[in-house]
Design a protein around this motif. Structure first.
Motif, PDB file in Angstrom:
ATOM      1  N   THR A  35       0.803  -1.231   0.000  1.00 41.58           N
ATOM      2  CA  THR A  35       0.000   0.000   0.000  1.00 41.58           C
ATOM      3  C   THR A  35       0.829   1.271   0.000  1.00 41.58           C
ATOM      4  O   THR A  35       0.273   2.361  -0.042  1.00 41.58           O
ATOM      5  N   LYS A  36       2.157   1.130   0.056  1.00 44.23           N
ATOM      6  CA  LYS A  36       3.022   2.305   0.120  1.00 44.23           C
ATOM      7  C   LYS A  36       4.107   2.252  -0.950  1.00 44.23           C
ATOM      8  O   LYS A  36       4.522   1.175  -1.385  1.00 44.23           O
ATOM      9  N   ALA A  37       4.573   3.436  -1.357  1.00 45.23           N
ATOM     10  CA  ALA A  37       5.721   3.556  -2.254  1.00 45.23           C
ATOM     11  C   ALA A  37       6.510   4.792  -1.855  1.00 45.23           C
ATOM     12  O   ALA A  37       5.930   5.814  -1.484  1.00 45.23           O
ATOM     13  N   CYS A  38       7.830   4.696  -1.918  1.00 45.38           N
ATOM     14  CA  CYS A  38       8.708   5.817  -1.562  1.00 45.38           C
ATOM     15  C   CYS A  38       9.118   6.590  -2.807  1.00 45.38           C
ATOM     16  O   CYS A  38       9.416   5.987  -3.857  1.00 45.38           O
ATOM     17  N   TYR A  39       9.134   7.910  -2.689  1.00 48.70           N
ATOM     18  CA  TYR A  39       9.521   8.776  -3.800  1.00 48.70           C
ATOM     19  C   TYR A  39      10.509   9.829  -3.310  1.00 48.70           C
ATOM     20  O   TYR A  39      10.371  10.363  -2.204  1.00 48.70           O
ATOM     21  N   ILE A  40      11.490  10.147  -4.149  1.00 47.10           N
ATOM     22  CA  ILE A  40      12.417  11.249  -3.908  1.00 47.10           C
ATOM     23  C   ILE A  40      11.968  12.409  -4.783  1.00 47.10           C
ATOM     24  O   ILE A  40      11.810  12.251  -5.998  1.00 47.10           O
ATOM     25  N   ASN A  41      11.791  13.573  -4.190  1.00 51.70           N
ATOM     26  CA  ASN A  41      11.289  14.750  -4.915  1.00 51.70           C
ATOM     27  C   ASN A  41      12.434  15.697  -5.229  1.00 51.70           C
ATOM     28  O   ASN A  41      12.975  16.355  -4.333  1.00 51.70           O
ATOM     29  N   THR A  42      12.821  15.763  -6.498  1.00 51.23           N
ATOM     30  CA  THR A  42      13.932  16.637  -6.899  1.00 51.23           C
ATOM     31  C   THR A  42      13.545  17.628  -7.992  1.00 51.23           C
ATOM     32  O   THR A  42      14.416  18.247  -8.600  1.00 51.23           O
ATOM     33  N   VAL A  75       5.177   7.907   0.260  1.00 55.86           N
ATOM     34  CA  VAL A  75       6.104   8.374   1.290  1.00 55.86           C
ATOM     35  C   VAL A  75       7.179   9.209   0.586  1.00 55.86           C
ATOM     36  O   VAL A  75       7.954   8.666  -0.195  1.00 55.86           O
ATOM     37  N   VAL A  76       7.185  10.523   0.824  1.00 60.11           N
ATOM     38  CA  VAL A  76       8.227  11.373   0.244  1.00 60.11           C
ATOM     39  C   VAL A  76       9.461  11.232   1.133  1.00 60.11           C
ATOM     40  O   VAL A  76       9.565  11.851   2.195  1.00 60.11           O
ATOM     41  N   SER A  77      10.372  10.394   0.705  1.00 66.59           N
ATOM     42  CA  SER A  77      11.522  10.038   1.530  1.00 66.59           C
ATOM     43  C   SER A  77      12.548  11.154   1.641  1.00 66.59           C
ATOM     44  O   SER A  77      13.332  11.189   2.592  1.00 66.59           O
ATOM     45  N   ALA A  78      12.542  12.060   0.681  1.00 60.71           N
ATOM     46  CA  ALA A  78      13.440  13.218   0.704  1.00 60.71           C
ATOM     47  C   ALA A  78      12.962  14.209  -0.339  1.00 60.71           C
ATOM     48  O   ALA A  78      12.341  13.824  -1.341  1.00 60.71           O
ATOM     49  N   SER A  79      13.241  15.481  -0.126  1.00 59.38           N
ATOM     50  CA  SER A  79      12.822  16.516  -1.072  1.00 59.38           C
ATOM     51  C   SER A  79      13.811  17.673  -1.048  1.00 59.38           C
ATOM     52  O   SER A  79      14.354  18.022   0.003  1.00 59.38           O
ATOM     53  N   SER A  80      14.044  18.248  -2.212  1.00 56.20           N
ATOM     54  CA  SER A  80      14.901  19.433  -2.311  1.00 56.20           C
ATOM     55  C   SER A  80      14.074  20.681  -2.640  1.00 56.20           C
ATOM     56  O   SER A  80      14.595  21.664  -3.154  1.00 56.20           O
ATOM     57  N   GLU A  81      12.774  20.606  -2.328  1.00 56.40           N
ATOM     58  CA  GLU A  81      11.889  21.727  -2.646  1.00 56.40           C
ATOM     59  C   GLU A  81      12.324  23.010  -1.944  1.00 56.40           C
ATOM     60  O   GLU A  81      12.209  24.100  -2.507  1.00 56.40           O
ATOM     61  N   THR A  82      12.834  22.915  -0.724  1.00 57.10           N
ATOM     62  CA  THR A  82      13.216  24.122   0.013  1.00 57.10           C
ATOM     63  C   THR A  82      14.394  24.842  -0.632  1.00 57.10           C
ATOM     64  O   THR A  82      14.611  26.030  -0.386  1.00 57.10           O
ATOM     65  N   SER A  83      15.153  24.142  -1.470  1.00 59.67           N
ATOM     66  CA  SER A  83      16.275  24.769  -2.187  1.00 59.67           C
ATOM     67  C   SER A  83      15.872  25.176  -3.596  1.00 59.67           C
ATOM     68  O   SER A  83      16.737  25.475  -4.427  1.00 59.67           O
ATOM     69  N   ASN A  84      14.543  25.181  -3.862  1.00 62.25           N
ATOM     70  CA  ASN A  84      14.030  25.451  -5.216  1.00 62.25           C
ATOM     71  C   ASN A  84      14.574  24.451  -6.230  1.00 62.25           C
ATOM     72  O   ASN A  84      14.798  24.785  -7.392  1.00 62.25           O
TER      73      ASN A  84
END
Length: 359
Positions: free
Chosen positions: A92-99, A117-126
């Motif tokens: 029921t779950k999948a992990c994604y890295i948001n870049t 599950v957003v395991s990591a994201s660089s959104e704060t660095s645009n």
């Protein structure tokens, strides 16, 4: 006719040799007496094209025997939904890295089928960097870990294959497949739209490990089902036959260039040349952290945005097209895929230097 240097992010430039061969074979492919566009996808002539297409791709990427190679329609965007429908396998779950923008779209579509599950994201660095893998939070109950190996819009690229800690690794390689060497066996699934490094739009390659397919909900249509597509050699419905043929020509061109290893060295040289021009300038700036700059898509910003229109107009006057950045980020972007010759990048760099001198 005078051909320009086309820096479009996709559909992008094709090798001129491929275009000339397609032109020569337009009326008749080999001794078939017909154009590829007229062939039955079930006929003996197109069967040869299809078999050579898969064989050449397997050779170029050293694809192991326990992986299926599919040629599908709908672009990478369709795969954002097909992937969770096919490889959740009861989880029921999948992990994604948001870049970047394409990671975000993949996440948004996957949320219709599972808990993301957003395991990591660089959104704060645009989206100007890749999150430190040491801080990734992976759920061991997830079906897979997804990442976008090269963000076409933001110009961020993974230089190495990330560690998935036992989860099947899934990657959108639409904008850098066949541009660098990598180990297919490290992945559970790889997918890529053809319209950047492989050919025209209309074909999407899916490379998927055998053990990940075959367990799907009955509501998933057969045409979206990887196992069904594999059984039918990607021909459950009539495929984009002429586009398959053109992708095949690009693969044969790449083999003649020396394969992926050789083209990677050319790509390194092209990217180094362009980034050097940007870094040594006081007018241009690339916003991406140097450790994860893309070799394929190079965004840059002019110090004075009032010069943007003049830059684009004068670039076109010099035969340099499709340099406007994506509407979501602005600025400029030069996409320098496999088919872009070094001469094109040198012409761009020379123009950039002259534009800076005169402005």
């Amino acid at each position: 006719m005078s051909r320009v240097y086309n820096f479009s992010a996709g559909p992008s430039a094709l090798p001129e040799q491929v275009l000339h061969q397609a032109q020569a074979e337009l009326m008749e492919w080999r001794d078939s007496g017909m154009s590829v566009m007229e062939m039955s996808h079930r006929g003996k002539f197109f069967s040869i094209i299809a078999e050579e297409l898969e064989s050449d791709l397997r050779a170029l990427l050293s694809i192991p025997d326990n992986y299926k190679v599919l040629f599908m329609q709908g672009g990478a965007t369709a795969q954002f939904s097909f992937i969770p429908q096919n490889i959740l396998r009861g989880k029921t779950k999948a992990c994604y890295i948001n870049t970047g923008a394409w990671s975000e779209k993949a996440i948004q579509d996957a949320q219709n089928y599972c808990e993301v599950v957003v395991s990591a994201s660089s959104e704060t660095s645009n989206f100007t960097t890749i999150p430190d893998p040491a801080g990734w939070v992976l759920d061991e109950q997830a079906a897979y870990l997804h990442y976008t190996s090269n963000e076409t819009i933001h110009g961020v690229e993974f230089s190495d294959i990330p560690e998935s800690h036992g989860l099947p690794l899934v990657s959108d390689m639409s904008s850098n497949i066949l541009s660098r060497k990598f180990d297919v066996s490290r992945y559970g699934l790889i997918y890529a739209g053809a319209q950047k490094n492989m050919g025209p739009s209309g074909v999407t390659v899916v490379i998927v490990r055998d053990d990940l397919i075959g367990v799907v909900d009955k509501q998933v249509p057969p045409v979206f089902n990887y196992a069904e597509q594999a059984k039918n050699h990607s021909m459950l419905n009539t495929p984009a036959t002429y586009n398959w043929y053109l992708v095949g020509l690009v693969l044969k061109w790449l083999i003649k260039q020396g394969g992926v290893e050789a083209i990677e060295q050319r790509n390194i040289a092209k990217a180094d040349l362009l980034y050097q021009t940007i870094d040594q300038s006081s007018l241009y700036r690339n916003p991406v952290e140097s450790s994860c700059r893309s070799r394929m898509n190079v965004p840059f910003i002019l110090a004075d945005q009032n010069l943007d229109k003049a830059f684009l107009a004068e670039a076109e006057a010099n035969g340099l097209f499709e340099l406007k950045g994506h509407r979501s980020v602005g600025g400029m972007r030069a996409s320098i895929y496999n088919a872009m010759p070094e001469e094109g990048v040198r012409a761009l760099c020379d123009f950039m230097a002259e534009f800076e001198r005169t402005h």
